[in-house]
Scaffold this motif. Structure first.
Motif, PDB file in Angstrom:
ATOM      1  N   THR A  13      50.956  35.597  44.198  1.00 44.10           N
ATOM      2  CA  THR A  13      49.876  35.237  43.278  1.00 44.10           C
ATOM      3  C   THR A  13      48.499  35.513  43.851  1.00 44.10           C
ATOM      4  OG1 THR A  13      50.026  32.964  44.040  1.00 44.10           O
ATOM      5  CG2 THR A  13      51.208  33.533  42.018  1.00 44.10           C
ATOM      6  N   THR A  14      48.310  35.406  45.130  1.00 45.16           N
ATOM      7  CA  THR A  14      46.994  35.695  45.703  1.00 45.16           C
ATOM      8  C   THR A  14      46.671  37.182  45.575  1.00 45.16           C
ATOM      9  OG1 THR A  14      47.978  35.879  47.907  1.00 45.16           O
ATOM     10  CG2 THR A  14      47.000  33.764  47.311  1.00 45.16           C
ATOM     11  N   MET A  15      47.650  38.036  45.779  1.00 45.61           N
ATOM     12  CA  MET A  15      47.416  39.476  45.639  1.00 45.61           C
ATOM     13  C   MET A  15      47.162  39.835  44.172  1.00 45.61           C
ATOM     14  SD  MET A  15      46.942  42.357  47.041  1.00 45.61           S
ATOM     15  CE  MET A  15      47.568  42.322  48.691  1.00 45.61           C
ATOM     16  N   ILE A  16      47.886  39.212  43.269  1.00 42.03           N
ATOM     17  CA  ILE A  16      47.675  39.452  41.836  1.00 42.03           C
ATOM     18  C   ILE A  16      46.263  39.032  41.443  1.00 42.03           C
ATOM     19  CG2 ILE A  16      48.378  38.740  39.511  1.00 42.03           C
ATOM     20  CD1 ILE A  16      51.243  38.537  40.608  1.00 42.03           C
ATOM     21  N   ALA A  17      45.823  37.879  41.921  1.00 45.10           N
ATOM     22  CA  ALA A  17      44.471  37.403  41.625  1.00 45.10           C
ATOM     23  C   ALA A  17      43.424  38.336  42.223  1.00 45.10           C
ATOM     24  CB  ALA A  17      44.287  35.981  42.145  1.00 45.10           C
ATOM     25  N   TYR A  18      43.653  38.809  43.447  1.00 48.39           N
ATOM     26  CA  TYR A  18      42.721  39.718  44.108  1.00 48.39           C
ATOM     27  C   TYR A  18      42.611  41.033  43.331  1.00 48.39           C
ATOM     28  CZ  TYR A  18      40.782  42.815  47.648  1.00 48.39           C
ATOM     29  OH  TYR A  18      40.020  43.728  48.310  1.00 48.39           O
ATOM     30  N   VAL A  19      43.740  41.643  42.975  1.00 47.44           N
ATOM     31  CA  VAL A  19      43.743  42.903  42.244  1.00 47.44           C
ATOM     32  C   VAL A  19      43.096  42.713  40.863  1.00 47.44           C
ATOM     33  CG1 VAL A  19      45.228  44.637  41.132  1.00 47.44           C
ATOM     34  CG2 VAL A  19      45.700  43.907  43.468  1.00 47.44           C
ATOM     35  N   GLY A  20      43.363  41.599  40.214  1.00 47.88           N
ATOM     36  CA  GLY A  20      42.759  41.318  38.918  1.00 47.88           C
ATOM     37  C   GLY A  20      41.252  41.191  39.012  1.00 47.88           C
ATOM     38  N   ALA A  21      40.770  40.484  40.031  1.00 51.62           N
ATOM     39  CA  ALA A  21      39.326  40.300  40.209  1.00 51.62           C
ATOM     40  C   ALA A  21      38.644  41.620  40.535  1.00 51.62           C
ATOM     41  CB  ALA A  21      39.047  39.278  41.301  1.00 51.62           C
ATOM     42  N   VAL A  22      39.221  42.387  41.447  1.00 57.33           N
ATOM     43  CA  VAL A  22      38.634  43.670  41.819  1.00 57.33           C
ATOM     44  C   VAL A  22      38.660  44.628  40.617  1.00 57.33           C
ATOM     45  CG1 VAL A  22      38.950  45.722  43.272  1.00 57.33           C
ATOM     46  CG2 VAL A  22      39.113  43.445  44.279  1.00 57.33           C
ATOM     47  N   GLY A  23      39.751  44.647  39.861  1.00 63.10           N
ATOM     48  CA  GLY A  23      39.850  45.497  38.677  1.00 63.10           C
ATOM     49  C   GLY A  23      38.819  45.124  37.628  1.00 63.10           C
ATOM     50  N   THR A  24      38.601  43.827  37.457  1.00 62.12           N
ATOM     51  CA  THR A  24      37.597  43.362  36.499  1.00 62.12           C
ATOM     52  C   THR A  24      36.199  43.799  36.920  1.00 62.12           C
ATOM     53  OG1 THR A  24      38.977  41.458  35.964  1.00 62.12           O
ATOM     54  CG2 THR A  24      36.641  41.308  35.381  1.00 62.12           C
ATOM     55  N   ILE A  25      35.896  43.672  38.191  1.00 62.32           N
ATOM     56  CA  ILE A  25      34.573  44.071  38.701  1.00 62.32           C
ATOM     57  C   ILE A  25      34.374  45.584  38.538  1.00 62.32           C
ATOM     58  CG2 ILE A  25      33.169  44.268  40.800  1.00 62.32           C
ATOM     59  CD1 ILE A  25      34.401  41.544  41.639  1.00 62.32           C
TER      60      ILE A  25
END
Length: 109
Positions: A13-25
């Motif tokens: 879940t931490t990697m999913i959250a990281y990839v989601g945040a970076v993708g959003t930015i």
């Protein structure tokens, strides 16, 4: 049972959250950059087409049109289509109309 061992098929879940945040930015900045480029292009086109309209020498255009109206030339030699100067064309039309009126007067009892 107090400690749960992570298996290889568990979700990170931490990697999913990281990839989601970076993708959003990245998506946000990409959309912002495209909008800025579009605005820049629109301003450039506005300047070229509205503000800096090339001046057309209307005198030369009028002279070319006057020359075209005052000369004989072929449009289609095969079909015998000719351009006649405007003054001569008006004379021909007046003569034709006068002849039609004379013929109409002679035909009426």
């Amino acid at each position: 049972m107090s400690g749960h061992k992570a298996a290889y098929d568990d979700l990170d879940t931490t990697m999913i959250a990281y990839v989601g945040a970076v993708g959003t930015i990245i998506t946000f900045f990409t959309v912002f950059a495209v909008a800025a480029l579009d605005l820049s292009f629109e301003k450039k086109q506005n300047v070229e087409k509205v503000i800096e309209i090339p001046e057309v020498n209307s005198d030369s255009i009028l002279a070319n049109q006057a020359a075209a109206l005052s000369e004989y030339r072929w449009i289609d030699q095969d079909k015998n289509i000719v351009v006649v100067p405007i003054d001569r064309a008006m004379e021909i039309v007046v003569q034709e109309e006068q002849e039609k009126q004379k013929q109409a007067k002679t035909k009426t009892p």
